[in-house]
Write an enzyme that holds these catalytic residues in place. Structure first.
Site, PDB file in Angstrom:
ATOM      1  CG  LEU A  14       9.802 -18.377 -39.244  1.00 32.94           C
ATOM      2  CD1 LEU A  14       8.722 -19.375 -39.612  1.00 32.94           C
ATOM      3  CD2 LEU A  14       9.384 -16.995 -39.701  1.00 32.94           C
ATOM      4  CG  HIS A  15      14.471 -20.803 -35.209  1.00 28.78           C
ATOM      5  ND1 HIS A  15      15.585 -20.069 -35.533  1.00 28.78           N
ATOM      6  CD2 HIS A  15      13.772 -20.052 -34.326  1.00 28.78           C
ATOM      7  CE1 HIS A  15      15.571 -18.928 -34.860  1.00 28.78           C
ATOM      8  NE2 HIS A  15      14.473 -18.898 -34.123  1.00 28.78           N
ATOM      9  CB  ALA A  16      14.442 -26.340 -37.417  1.00 28.04           C
TER      10      ALA A  16
END
Length: 86
Positions: A14-16
């Protein structure tokens, strides 16, 4: 209070881009939205990209998304779908 548990499927966790899409969708909702690791820890503001990224959720880990109010079921479904999309 509505709640959904989702397994993060994106390679980057759950990044970028997945985090940005998640937050953009959450910001459309009038209610407060929180996100926490399913293994515990304090929930964070689901409308804050910095707080979502600070959770450091990786692929395969589960999150708990919570919201309360009119339309919360629909937004929870949408956010769970985003989190579980590879």
């Amino acid at each position: 209070m509505g709640e959904r548990t989702a397994t993060v499927a994106a390679e980057v966790g759950l990044h970028a881009r997945p985090a940005a899409t998640f937050v953009q969708t959450a910001m459309k909702a009038p209610m407060d939205i929180t996100v926490a690791r399913s293994t515990g820890g304090d929930p964070v503001n689901g409308k804050s990209i910095l707080q979502i990224m600070a959770l450091d959720v990786r692929k395969g880990e589960q999150i708990v998304i919570r919201a309360e109010g009119e339309g919360s079921e629909e937004i929870l479904d949408a956010l769970a779908t985003i989190a579980s999309t590879p």
